[in-house]
Design an enzyme around this catalytic site. Sequence first.
Site, PDB file in Angstrom:
ATOM      1  N   ASP A 227       0.874  -1.176   0.000  1.00  0.00           N
ATOM      2  CA  ASP A 227       0.000   0.000   0.000  1.00  0.00           C
ATOM      3  C   ASP A 227       0.904   1.217   0.000  1.00  0.00           C
ATOM      4  O   ASP A 227       1.712   1.404   0.927  1.00  0.00           O
ATOM      5  CB  ASP A 227      -0.898   0.019   1.237  1.00  0.00           C
ATOM      6  CG  ASP A 227      -1.941  -1.086   1.214  1.00  0.00           C
ATOM      7  OD1 ASP A 227      -2.389  -1.443   0.111  1.00  0.00           O
ATOM      8  OD2 ASP A 227      -2.303  -1.591   2.289  1.00  0.00           O
TER       9      ASP A 227
ATOM     10  N   ASP B 123     -13.674  -3.180  -1.836  1.00  0.00           N
ATOM     11  CA  ASP B 123     -13.580  -2.903  -0.404  1.00  0.00           C
ATOM     12  C   ASP B 123     -15.004  -2.949   0.132  1.00  0.00           C
ATOM     13  O   ASP B 123     -15.849  -2.142  -0.272  1.00  0.00           O
ATOM     14  CB  ASP B 123     -12.974  -1.519  -0.142  1.00  0.00           C
ATOM     15  CG  ASP B 123     -11.555  -1.396  -0.667  1.00  0.00           C
ATOM     16  OD1 ASP B 123     -10.844  -2.418  -0.708  1.00  0.00           O
ATOM     17  OD2 ASP B 123     -11.158  -0.272  -1.043  1.00  0.00           O
TER      18      ASP B 123
END
Length: 251
Positions: A11, A130
Amino acid sequence: MLAKRIIPCLDIKDGQTVKGTNFVNLRQAGDPVELARAYSGQGADELVFLDITASFEGRKTFTELVKRIAANISIPFTVGGGIHELGDVDRLLNAGADKISINSSAIRCPGLIDEIAKHFGSQVCVLAVDAKQTEKGWWCYLNGGRVETDKELFSWTKEAQERGAGEVLFTSMDHDGVKTGYANEALSVLADRLSIPVIASGGAGAKEHFRDVFLEGKADAALAASVFHFGEIKIPDLKSYLCAQGIAMRK
């Protein structure tokens, strides 16, 4: 049983690897190029690079960083963040990415999935989702988990498959960074309803969690970040453990 995959995830925020809990409280985790090189050498099956604030901040993924990472690894490489059009896909594939992950842009413009599959092949298009469990069921979120959408997890992933997505990367926001195991019930439903591979994300904290996500969650691949970044689990040890549990792993 097809061989399962272990996938570290980088990330990226401001050019550095970060990791949070439930999508907040980010902390530094190291240089992405060095981490990528290490994972490639340790036997990771693939690598995922997500520019986690690209969609929220409205800018393009760091193409130069993608090039540097691609030059230092010998495993398949998926890139996501701030991808809105075919030109973005072409630019990142030319920089060394093997697959492209789309999330917010796919929800806003589902036809982008069709376009990527048509121009580059379904194998290039990874739908990232998500989602969190609400009173209504599993619901999808935009912009790094900041905005609730009208997309329900199971119907949306089915639609994406029909449009040409080659894989689904499902992150449970409730499990992200908590290290108590993956969302195996939801993953199992996804695996039963879809014919494309499902990558599990969110919740890895122990080797047993990887075992459970493959056996109970029926995932095709398991993605994790902090347990790898901070040396809590070594990829060669994890693969040996999973093989001993009777789970077929890539060599």
